[in-house]
Structure formats: C-alpha cells, structure tokens
Design a protein around this motif. Structure first.
Motif, PDB file in Angstrom:
ATOM      1  N   HIS A 176      77.027  59.951  67.996  1.00 17.16           N
ATOM      2  CA  HIS A 176      76.829  60.920  66.834  1.00 17.16           C
ATOM      3  C   HIS A 176      75.574  61.539  66.677  1.00 17.16           C
ATOM      4  O   HIS A 176      74.590  60.642  66.675  1.00 17.16           O
ATOM      5  CB  HIS A 176      77.383  60.128  65.665  1.00 17.16           C
TER       6      HIS A 176
ATOM      7  N   PRO B 129      82.238  53.434  67.864  1.00 17.64           N
ATOM      8  CA  PRO B 129      83.633  53.687  67.828  1.00 17.64           C
ATOM      9  C   PRO B 129      84.216  53.526  66.335  1.00 17.64           C
ATOM     10  O   PRO B 129      83.601  53.275  65.556  1.00 17.64           O
ATOM     11  CB  PRO B 129      83.879  52.274  68.596  1.00 17.64           C
ATOM     12  N   SER B 130      85.470  53.757  66.232  1.00 17.57           N
ATOM     13  CA  SER B 130      86.210  53.281  64.934  1.00 17.57           C
ATOM     14  C   SER B 130      85.845  51.987  64.551  1.00 17.57           C
ATOM     15  O   SER B 130      85.935  50.985  65.597  1.00 17.57           O
ATOM     16  CB  SER B 130      87.589  53.659  64.902  1.00 17.57           C
TER      17      SER B 130
ATOM     18  N   ASN C 182      85.732  50.985  77.974  1.00 12.74           N
ATOM     19  CA  ASN C 182      86.079  51.824  77.072  1.00 12.74           C
ATOM     20  C   ASN C 182      84.786  52.557  76.487  1.00 12.74           C
ATOM     21  O   ASN C 182      84.054  51.687  75.694  1.00 12.74           O
ATOM     22  CB  ASN C 182      86.923  51.445  76.071  1.00 12.74           C
ATOM     23  N   PRO C 183      84.248  53.819  76.792  1.00 20.23           N
ATOM     24  CA  PRO C 183      82.971  54.181  76.473  1.00 20.23           C
ATOM     25  C   PRO C 183      83.099  54.831  75.219  1.00 20.23           C
ATOM     26  O   PRO C 183      84.053  54.905  74.377  1.00 20.23           O
ATOM     27  CB  PRO C 183      82.756  55.624  77.409  1.00 20.23           C
TER      28      PRO C 183
ATOM     29  N   ARG D 239      92.252  63.484  73.279  1.00 21.34           N
ATOM     30  CA  ARG D 239      92.826  62.718  72.341  1.00 21.34           C
ATOM     31  C   ARG D 239      93.112  63.967  71.311  1.00 21.34           C
ATOM     32  O   ARG D 239      92.275  64.509  70.809  1.00 21.34           O
ATOM     33  CB  ARG D 239      92.023  61.695  71.819  1.00 21.34           C
TER      34      ARG D 239
ATOM     35  N   THR E  56      79.909  61.252  82.108  1.00 20.64           N
ATOM     36  CA  THR E  56      79.907  61.881  81.276  1.00 20.64           C
ATOM     37  C   THR E  56      79.741  61.196  79.905  1.00 20.64           C
ATOM     38  O   THR E  56      79.539  60.018  79.979  1.00 20.64           O
ATOM     39  CB  THR E  56      81.245  62.807  81.263  1.00 20.64           C
TER      40      THR E  56
ATOM     41  N   ARG F 164      79.488  63.896  69.181  1.00 18.52           N
ATOM     42  CA  ARG F 164      80.143  64.701  67.992  1.00 18.52           C
ATOM     43  C   ARG F 164      79.189  64.493  66.926  1.00 18.52           C
ATOM     44  O   ARG F 164      78.206  63.761  66.939  1.00 18.52           O
ATOM     45  CB  ARG F 164      81.466  64.051  67.634  1.00 18.52           C
TER      46      ARG F 164
ATOM     47  N   SER G 175      90.459  59.473  80.186  1.00 16.86           N
ATOM     48  CA  SER G 175      89.921  59.088  79.014  1.00 16.86           C
ATOM     49  C   SER G 175      90.150  57.465  79.105  1.00 16.86           C
ATOM     50  O   SER G 175      91.506  57.192  78.659  1.00 16.86           O
ATOM     51  CB  SER G 175      90.176  59.789  77.785  1.00 16.86           C
TER      52      SER G 175
ATOM     53  N   ARG H 202      86.215  44.618  72.233  1.00 13.86           N
ATOM     54  CA  ARG H 202      86.636  45.871  72.952  1.00 13.86           C
ATOM     55  C   ARG H 202      86.220  45.919  74.390  1.00 13.86           C
ATOM     56  O   ARG H 202      85.326  45.365  74.584  1.00 13.86           O
ATOM     57  CB  ARG H 202      85.732  47.214  72.390  1.00 13.86           C
TER      58      ARG H 202
ATOM     59  N   THR I 222      86.345  61.476  59.333  1.00 15.37           N
ATOM     60  CA  THR I 222      87.568  61.147  59.783  1.00 15.37           C
ATOM     61  C   THR I 222      88.035  59.671  59.677  1.00 15.37           C
ATOM     62  O   THR I 222      88.911  59.630  58.891  1.00 15.37           O
ATOM     63  CB  THR I 222      87.728  61.460  61.594  1.00 15.37           C
TER      64      THR I 222
ATOM     65  N   GLY J 276      90.251  55.448  76.947  1.00 16.48           N
ATOM     66  CA  GLY J 276      90.834  54.810  75.677  1.00 16.48           C
ATOM     67  C   GLY J 276      92.310  54.938  75.780  1.00 16.48           C
ATOM     68  O   GLY J 276      93.100  54.450  75.108  1.00 16.48           O
TER      69      GLY J 276
ATOM     70  N   ILE K 222      81.537  56.917  71.479  1.00 17.09           N
ATOM     71  CA  ILE K 222      81.323  58.591  71.072  1.00 17.09           C
ATOM     72  C   ILE K 222      79.884  58.617  70.445  1.00 17.09           C
ATOM     73  O   ILE K 222      79.542  57.478  69.671  1.00 17.09           O
ATOM     74  CB  ILE K 222      82.216  59.126  70.054  1.00 17.09           C
TER      75      ILE K 222
ATOM     76  N   GLU L  92      91.422  60.161  63.438  1.00 13.89           N
ATOM     77  CA  GLU L  92      89.986  60.412  64.464  1.00 13.89           C
ATOM     78  C   GLU L  92      89.846  61.810  64.882  1.00 13.89           C
ATOM     79  O   GLU L  92      90.734  62.710  64.760  1.00 13.89           O
ATOM     80  CB  GLU L  92      89.988  59.426  65.540  1.00 13.89           C
ATOM     81  N   SER L  93      88.520  62.129  65.311  1.00 14.35           N
ATOM     82  CA  SER L  93      88.319  63.463  65.847  1.00 14.35           C
ATOM     83  C   SER L  93      89.100  63.798  67.160  1.00 14.35           C
ATOM     84  O   SER L  93      89.533  62.986  67.866  1.00 14.35           O
ATOM     85  CB  SER L  93      86.990  63.426  66.251  1.00 14.35           C
TER      86      SER L  93
ATOM     87  N   ILE M 211      89.257  65.039  70.819  1.00 11.25           N
ATOM     88  CA  ILE M 211      88.255  65.239  71.978  1.00 11.25           C
ATOM     89  C   ILE M 211      88.513  65.995  73.258  1.00 11.25           C
ATOM     90  O   ILE M 211      89.964  66.102  73.601  1.00 11.25           O
ATOM     91  CB  ILE M 211      88.205  63.709  72.648  1.00 11.25           C
TER      92      ILE M 211
HETATM   93  O1  TXA Z   1      86.632  60.573  64.740  1.00  8.86           O
HETATM   94  C1  TXA Z   1      86.095  59.496  65.531  1.00  8.86           C
HETATM   95  O2  TXA Z   1      85.987  60.171  66.884  1.00  8.86           O
HETATM   96  C2  TXA Z   1      85.624  58.392  65.221  1.00  8.86           C
HETATM   97  C3  TXA Z   1      84.498  58.348  64.140  1.00  8.86           C
HETATM   98  C4  TXA Z   1      83.955  56.991  64.068  1.00  8.86           C
HETATM   99  O3  TXA Z   1      83.463  59.312  64.990  1.00  8.86           O
HETATM  100  N1  TXA Z   1      85.409  57.615  66.579  1.00  8.86           N
HETATM  101  C5  TXA Z   1      86.370  57.138  67.281  1.00  8.86           C
HETATM  102  O4  TXA Z   1      85.888  56.305  68.503  1.00  8.86           O
HETATM  103  O5  TXA Z   1      87.578  57.197  67.313  1.00  8.86           O
HETATM  104  P1  TXA Z   1      86.699  55.398  69.227  1.00  8.86           P
HETATM  105  O6  TXA Z   1      85.548  54.611  70.192  1.00  8.86           O
HETATM  106  O7  TXA Z   1      87.638  54.621  68.572  1.00  8.86           O
HETATM  107  O8  TXA Z   1      87.284  56.322  70.322  1.00  8.86           O
HETATM  108  C6  TXA Z   1      86.374  57.132  71.168  1.00  8.86           C
HETATM  109  C7  TXA Z   1      87.611  57.606  72.358  1.00  8.86           C
HETATM  110  C8  TXA Z   1      87.980  56.415  73.270  1.00  8.86           C
HETATM  111  O9  TXA Z   1      89.321  56.737  73.415  1.00  8.86           O
HETATM  112  C9  TXA Z   1      87.261  56.704  74.578  1.00  8.86           C
HETATM  113  O10 TXA Z   1      88.116  56.237  75.890  1.00  8.86           O
HETATM  114  C10 TXA Z   1      86.999  58.124  74.561  1.00  8.86           C
HETATM  115  O11 TXA Z   1      86.528  58.441  73.255  1.00  8.86           O
HETATM  116  N2  TXA Z   1      85.566  58.191  75.392  1.00  8.86           N
HETATM  117  C11 TXA Z   1      84.365  58.350  75.002  1.00  8.86           C
HETATM  118  N3  TXA Z   1      83.554  58.532  75.636  1.00  8.86           N
HETATM  119  C12 TXA Z   1      84.232  59.361  76.725  1.00  8.86           C
HETATM  120  C13 TXA Z   1      84.217  59.919  78.111  1.00  8.86           C
HETATM  121  N4  TXA Z   1      82.907  59.897  78.608  1.00  8.86           N
HETATM  122  N5  TXA Z   1      85.080  60.271  78.564  1.00  8.86           N
HETATM  123  C14 TXA Z   1      86.473  60.227  78.236  1.00  8.86           C
HETATM  124  N6  TXA Z   1      86.736  59.684  77.153  1.00  8.86           N
HETATM  125  C15 TXA Z   1      85.597  59.233  76.303  1.00  8.86           C
END
Ligand code: TXA
Ligand code: MG
Length: 375
Positions: free
Chosen positions: A79, A154-155, A74-75, A207, A129, A133, A241, A70, A47, A243, A77, A192-193, A195
């Motif tokens: 892997h 995170p990204s 903001n939690p 997302r 939670t 991924r 979420s 950050r 991604t 984010g 992901i 990104e992925s 969610i």
């Molecule tokens: O494609 C992707 O998902 C990329 C690659 C690196 O894997 N990662 C990514 O991570 O986009 P990040 O941190 O930029 O976005 C993660 C999102 C954030 O909006 C965060 O709030 C949400 O996931 N998130 C993480 N844990 C969560 C949870 N327990 N409940 C709800 N939202 C969560």
C-alpha cells in the motif's frame, strides 16, 4: 511440538479508535511508530481492514504470515499513499497502468507490475511481480505517510475466514496476535480491491473486487481477460495469482449456492425454497441468504432468511456479504442456502466470494434439486 508452543506470537493488542471524518493525528502517529519498529498494525481501508507491516522489513512481514496462518507462497499487496511512491516498489510501470492509476487511485484497484529487486521475497513470494494499491481512506493514507514506508497488508482475517469489514471482526480473529488495531468503524465497500495484472497483454483480472472490470475496460479501451479462476469457478493450476488456489471466505457452516440464468424470474425463489426445504429434512436447520426482493417469499414459506441487500443495488450486497457470512457462525442454523447474483458489475466480485465461501457447492436452479453429498 507441545500444544502451548503452537501459538505463533503473543502481542499485547491495543485498540486505537480513530474517527475517519476527523482523524486524531497523534493516534495515527502511535500506530505509525509501531510499523516503523517492526510491529503489526491492523488498519481500516475503504475495502476491508488490512494487517499491515513495513514492506521492507522481512521479519515484520514474517509475523504477518504467522499471525494469519497464511501460506508463505501467497504474496502480499503493498500500500502506497500516492503514485510517486510506485517507483519505490515497482521496477517499471507500463503506460496502461499509468492510465488506470490516473483514473482509479486512490481507490480499490490493485495493479500487478514488475517488482523492484529491493523488495523482500516475503512480499512477492519470490514472483518477479508485486501487487500495489493506493487506498482511498484518510486514516490508511496518513498511516502510510507517517510510517514513511510502503505498508504490506493482506486482509486482517485468519487465513480462510471472511475478510473483516469492521474492527470487531479483526478483534475476533487476531486479538493477541497483533500490536495495534486502528478502529475507524465499518468499511465503505466491504469487499476487497479488484486486482489487474498489467504485465500481461491483454491485462488479466486476477480478482474481481470493488471496481467493476467493465469500468477498467472502459478506461483502457481494451478487453481485460477474465479467467475462470477469477470468477471463483476453478482453481488456479499455474500460479496466475497464488491466492486463487486457497479456500477462502469460509463460514464455519456448510453453504450451498443456488445459481441460475435468470435471477429475476418469478420461479427462482421457489426453486431456492424447495432446495432449502429438501436440505431441512432430517431436522437440520436451514437459513436462506436472500436478496431483499425475495426475502418475504422465504419467510412466508416458513423458512428462516437473512437479507444480503437489494438485487437492484449490488454495491449494498457487496458491502454486506462478508458481514453476513460471519454472522452465520452465530446463527441457530446447521446449513445455509444462498441466492446467487447476476455476474455484471460488482456482481462478478459477489459471485466470486459466494462461490469460494461455498467451497463451490453449487446447485443450478434449472436442474432437479438434489442434496449435495457434502452438505
Ligand atoms: O482490498 C484489498 O485488496 C485488501 C486491503 C487490505 O487492501 N487486501 C487484500 O489482500 O485483500 P489479500 O492478501 O487478502 O489479497 C491479496 C491477493 C492474494 O490473492 C494474492 O495472491 C494476490 O493478491 N497477489 C499479491 N501479489 C501478487 C502478485 N505479485 N501476483 C499475483 N497475485 C498477487
Ligand atoms: Mg484476504
């Protein structure tokens, strides 16, 4: 605090080039050693690039937040390299999630499930939670395996900036703040992925991303709830979420998004062009972010225009959107006007990113064009 002490961490950043078609195991092993010893490794996924640390090392996780700037609520992901590792980070996995894992892993689908109590609060931001991924990228998978621990990532961009689709983007945001950048060239999806929160019934799209929500619904045989927030139209009041509530993907220049009910209509480009022309008054330089189909219309009207990709192939547009948003910073322009895209398939993710990048400065093509006050 003195200005010199504001910079959070200093690292001697090393770049390791790894060919994704023929990955050099010894280089990935070096990066894995950095993860095991509590360091930060930016690595490619299918991604966008991720900024990884050992998901069970609270101190390493705190460095992620410092490096990106950050917000701590903001939690992250987590892997994993295969579905067997799910039990290391999740306390229970609903049957529904099993079906999605079966169909989409490895791949760009992140599932929010009940978190294992052993996960540090830095990963979950204290939520019950966790987002998990399994990336479909040979280098990412091998890195996690050799690290022997799930990798929270995170990204790999500074908070608020467009996500990185190449190592160059990571270098420009995080040089001197991370230990290693694994460079495997451009990412495949460039967005990104997706969610999905599978702890809710019906499941909720948190997302939109590289997997179309219609495909998720097809596998589940049920509806997935698509809240306004996940379309990028509203901020999350309750922390659905976390984010969702932050400014995202922002280029350094103002961006105006022109939305319509009929993007293929013959009059859409002329409406975008007239909005662009009105913004150009007063000597401001305007650039139009355009579908391939419409770009000639802008150029022949004397407007500067950059291609986002063909409307007929949203995969291409998704792949280009962050790269174009970053390129905008270096263009000789004061303001950008972007075309919109139909919210179907990957179009939902594309519009989420464009709406957020514009700070929701949105003009409806049907309305009489006016200059937004903050443009
Ligand atoms: O494609 C992707 O998902 C990329 C690659 C690196 O894997 N990662 C990514 O991570 O986009 P990040 O941190 O930029 O976005 C993660 C999102 C954030 O909006 C965060 O709030 C949400 O996931 N998130 C993480 N844990 C969560 C949870 N327990 N409940 C709800 N939202 C969560
Ligand atoms: Mg991000």
């Amino acid at each position: 605090m003195r200005a010199s002490s504001l910079r959070p961490i200093h690292a001697r950043t090393r770049v390791l080039r790894v060919d994704p078609r023929n990955p050099d195991e010894s280089k990935i092993a070096r990066a894995a050693e950095v993860i095991r010893s509590g360091g930060l490794v930016a690595f490619p996924t299918e991604t966008v690039y991720g900024l990884g640390a050992d998901a069970f090392n609270p101190e390493a996780l705190r460095r992620i937040f410092l490096a990106k700037g950050r917000p701590q609520d903001n939690p992250l992901i987590v892997h994993v390299p295969d579905r067997e590792w799910l039990t290391r980070v999740a306390s229970s996995v609903p049957e529904l999630a099993g079906r999605l894992v079966e169909r989409f892993w490895p791949g760009p689908l992140t599932l929010v499930v009940e978190a294992s109590p052993s996960l540090p609060t830095e990963v979950t931001a204290g939520l019950p939670t966790v987002a998990v991924r399994c990336p479909a990228h040979p280098v990412a998978l091998r890195l996690i395996e050799l690290s022997g621990t799930p990798i929270a990532a995170p990204s790999a961009n500074l908070s608020g900036r467009p996500s990185p689709t190449s190592a160059e983007h990571v270098i420009s945001d995080l040089w001197g703040l991370v230990d290693v950048i694994v460079d495997s060239g451009e990412t495949l999806y460039g967005i990104e992925s997706t969610i999905i929160d599978v702890t809710r019934d019906p499941p909720v799209l948190l997302r939109p991303g590289a997997v179309a929500v219609e495909d998720v619904e097809g596998v589940l045989g049920t509806r997935v709830e698509v809240p306004e927030e996940s379309r990028g139209l509203a901020e999350s009041k309750a922390a659905l979420s976390p984010g969702m509530k932050y400014r995202h993907y922002a280029p350094r220049k103002p961006l105006v998004l022109v939305e319509s009910d009929d993007y293929s209509g013959a009059d859409y480009p002329s409406k975008v062009a007239s909005i662009a022309a009105s913004l150009a008054s007063g000597g401001r330089k305007v650039v139009v972010l355009s579908s391939d189909e419409d770009i000639d219309a802008y150029r022949s009207a004397g407007l500067e225009a950059v291609a986002l990709g063909p409307r007929s192939n949203p995969f291409e547009v998704a792949r280009n959107v962050f790269r174009v948003l970053r390129a905008l910073d270096d263009m000789d322009a004061d303001i950008a006007v972007s075309e919109g895209f139909e919210e179907r398939g990957l179009g939902l993710a594309i519009m989420n990113r464009l709406r957020k990048a514009s700070g929701r400065t949105i003009i409806r093509a049907r309305a009489r064009p006016t200059v937004p006050p903050n443009a």
